[in-house]
Design an enzyme around this catalytic site. Structure first.
Site, PDB file in Angstrom:
ATOM      1  N   SER A   9      -1.800   8.509  -5.339  1.00 44.41           N
ATOM      2  CA  SER A   9      -1.918   7.094  -5.692  1.00 44.41           C
ATOM      3  C   SER A   9      -2.859   6.945  -6.872  1.00 44.41           C
ATOM      4  O   SER A   9      -4.053   7.273  -6.777  1.00 44.41           O
ATOM      5  CB  SER A   9      -2.473   6.293  -4.505  1.00 44.41           C
ATOM      6  OG  SER A   9      -2.924   5.034  -4.984  1.00 44.41           O
ATOM      7  N   HIS A  34       2.483   7.368  -6.990  1.00 47.38           N
ATOM      8  CA  HIS A  34       2.411   6.142  -6.188  1.00 47.38           C
ATOM      9  C   HIS A  34       1.571   5.093  -6.924  1.00 47.38           C
ATOM     10  O   HIS A  34       0.463   5.383  -7.379  1.00 47.38           O
ATOM     11  CB  HIS A  34       1.782   6.478  -4.835  1.00 47.38           C
ATOM     12  CG  HIS A  34       1.799   5.363  -3.844  1.00 47.38           C
ATOM     13  ND1 HIS A  34       2.911   5.043  -3.093  1.00 47.38           N
ATOM     14  CD2 HIS A  34       0.831   4.491  -3.457  1.00 47.38           C
ATOM     15  CE1 HIS A  34       2.628   4.027  -2.286  1.00 47.38           C
ATOM     16  NE2 HIS A  34       1.367   3.672  -2.492  1.00 47.38           N
ATOM     17  N   ASP A  36      -0.077   1.348  -6.607  1.00 46.50           N
ATOM     18  CA  ASP A  36      -0.457   0.301  -5.659  1.00 46.50           C
ATOM     19  C   ASP A  36      -0.684  -1.023  -6.373  1.00 46.50           C
ATOM     20  O   ASP A  36      -1.657  -1.196  -7.107  1.00 46.50           O
ATOM     21  CB  ASP A  36      -1.734   0.713  -4.926  1.00 46.50           C
ATOM     22  CG  ASP A  36      -1.451   1.751  -3.862  1.00 46.50           C
ATOM     23  OD1 ASP A  36      -0.539   1.510  -3.044  1.00 46.50           O
ATOM     24  OD2 ASP A  36      -2.118   2.802  -3.848  1.00 46.50           O
ATOM     25  N   MET A  38      -1.533  -4.889  -6.119  1.00 40.85           N
ATOM     26  CA  MET A  38      -2.178  -5.857  -5.215  1.00 40.85           C
ATOM     27  C   MET A  38      -2.454  -7.147  -5.977  1.00 40.85           C
ATOM     28  O   MET A  38      -2.837  -7.112  -7.150  1.00 40.85           O
ATOM     29  CB  MET A  38      -3.501  -5.300  -4.692  1.00 40.85           C
ATOM     30  CG  MET A  38      -3.376  -3.927  -4.032  1.00 40.85           C
ATOM     31  SD  MET A  38      -4.914  -3.452  -3.250  1.00 40.85           S
ATOM     32  CE  MET A  38      -4.578  -1.720  -2.883  1.00 40.85           C
ATOM     33  N   HIS A  67       4.433   0.366  -4.805  1.00 38.08           N
ATOM     34  CA  HIS A  67       4.120  -0.248  -3.511  1.00 38.08           C
ATOM     35  C   HIS A  67       3.581  -1.658  -3.762  1.00 38.08           C
ATOM     36  O   HIS A  67       2.445  -1.813  -4.204  1.00 38.08           O
ATOM     37  CB  HIS A  67       3.079   0.653  -2.809  1.00 38.08           C
ATOM     38  CG  HIS A  67       2.599   0.153  -1.497  1.00 38.08           C
ATOM     39  ND1 HIS A  67       1.510   0.710  -0.862  1.00 38.08           N
ATOM     40  CD2 HIS A  67       3.044  -0.834  -0.683  1.00 38.08           C
ATOM     41  CE1 HIS A  67       1.303   0.073   0.285  1.00 38.08           C
ATOM     42  NE2 HIS A  67       2.206  -0.860   0.419  1.00 38.08           N
ATOM     43  N   MET A  69       1.988  -4.827  -2.723  1.00 35.11           N
ATOM     44  CA  MET A  69       1.210  -5.532  -1.688  1.00 35.11           C
ATOM     45  C   MET A  69       0.941  -6.925  -2.235  1.00 35.11           C
ATOM     46  O   MET A  69      -0.176  -7.255  -2.651  1.00 35.11           O
ATOM     47  CB  MET A  69      -0.085  -4.765  -1.404  1.00 35.11           C
ATOM     48  CG  MET A  69       0.174  -3.482  -0.621  1.00 35.11           C
ATOM     49  SD  MET A  69      -1.201  -2.325  -0.703  1.00 35.11           S
ATOM     50  CE  MET A  69      -0.806  -1.513  -2.244  1.00 35.11           C
ATOM     51  N   MET A 138       1.956   2.029   6.950  1.00 35.68           N
ATOM     52  CA  MET A 138       0.554   2.025   6.501  1.00 35.68           C
ATOM     53  C   MET A 138      -0.338   2.604   7.602  1.00 35.68           C
ATOM     54  O   MET A 138      -0.206   2.239   8.770  1.00 35.68           O
ATOM     55  CB  MET A 138       0.088   0.601   6.190  1.00 35.68           C
ATOM     56  CG  MET A 138       0.731  -0.045   4.982  1.00 35.68           C
ATOM     57  SD  MET A 138       0.462   0.820   3.430  1.00 35.68           S
ATOM     58  CE  MET A 138      -1.320   0.770   3.278  1.00 35.68           C
ATOM     59  N   ASP A 171       0.680   6.077   4.196  1.00 30.81           N
ATOM     60  CA  ASP A 171      -0.211   5.679   3.108  1.00 30.81           C
ATOM     61  C   ASP A 171      -1.524   5.168   3.699  1.00 30.81           C
ATOM     62  O   ASP A 171      -1.522   4.192   4.455  1.00 30.81           O
ATOM     63  CB  ASP A 171       0.490   4.569   2.309  1.00 30.81           C
ATOM     64  CG  ASP A 171      -0.287   4.124   1.088  1.00 30.81           C
ATOM     65  OD1 ASP A 171      -1.360   4.682   0.815  1.00 30.81           O
ATOM     66  OD2 ASP A 171       0.207   3.198   0.413  1.00 30.81           O
TER      67      ASP A 171
END
Ligand code: DX5
Ligand code: ZN
Length: 213
Positions: A9, A34, A36, A38, A67, A69, A138, A171
């Protein structure tokens, strides 16, 4: 399902030298990158958006595992697809019409994943498992790197593996000890931030995760 893939990540990478960091984990044997995302709404932190995905796309040929979020993920699929994502994963807790999101992701020829938070039951995926390419379970509350692995998520992975033959990604809090637990439970893609980018030797860190099972 015996090949174990490792997805470092970039949240734990040095963003000042992101291209070099991505290339270093690629050389060290990473299988996916990966990313992330957010939004400060679905989770407390704000991280990165499509522009960084676009930059990462230029740095590597490895698949970009994005991913999301974020709240209202349906609004942003276009942007992340066009930026160069290969897999787009949304949270089942943040959407009303998962089938429409999956269809939208697939309309770009990409793989679609759905993620569940540690306290979300796998029943939340009823009715869409057949449409998905990947489920992301998760093993920390989404929002921050560097948290401890939540072991209570393991029975969910085990139960999901009984009914789901495609990719199961884990993850959060994955290191050389917890990777073993996740692999034994049935996960085949391991995301790791701190345990890879925090290590002095990325290759050793990635190898240690992969042989966990
Ligand atoms: C958590 C993120 C994870 C996280 C992993 O919200 O989805 O990908 O960055 O970081 P570590 O491996 O440090 O738990
Ligand atoms: Zn993640």
């Amino acid at each position: 399902m015996n090949k174990i893939s490792i997805a470092p990540s970039i949240l734990s990478a040095d963003f000042g030298i992101l291209k070099e960091e991505i290339r270093a984990v690629e050389t060290a044997g990473a299988d996916l990158i990966h990313v992330d995302v957010m939004d400060g709404h679905f989770v407390p932190s704000i991280t990165i958006g499509p522009l960084v995905v676009k930059g990462a796309r230029k740095a590597t040929k490895l698949p970009l595992d994005v991913h999301l979020m974020i709240s209202e993920p349906e609004k942003y699929i276009d942007d992340f697809a066009k930026a160069g994502s290969d897999i787009i994963t949304f949270h089942i807790e943040s959407c009303n019409d998962p089938k429409a999101i999956i269809a939208k992701i697939k309309s770009f020829g990409l793989k679609a994943g759905a993620s569940i938070k540690p306290r979300t039951d796998i029943k939340a995926l009823d009715g869409i498992l057949g449409d998905l390419d990947m489920v992301l379970v998760m093993t920390v509350e989404p929002g921050f790197a560097g948290q401890s692995f939540i072991k209570e998520a393991l029975p969910k992975i085990r139960n999901l593996r009984k009914i789901y033959k495609k990719d199961i990604e884990v993850d959060g809090g994955i290191n050389k000890d917890t990777s073993k637990l996740a692999i034994e439970a049935g996960a085949n893609i391991l995301v790791a931030g701190t345990s890879v980018f925090g290590a002095d030797d990325y290759k050793k860190a990635i190898d240690d995760l992969r042989i966990g099972g």
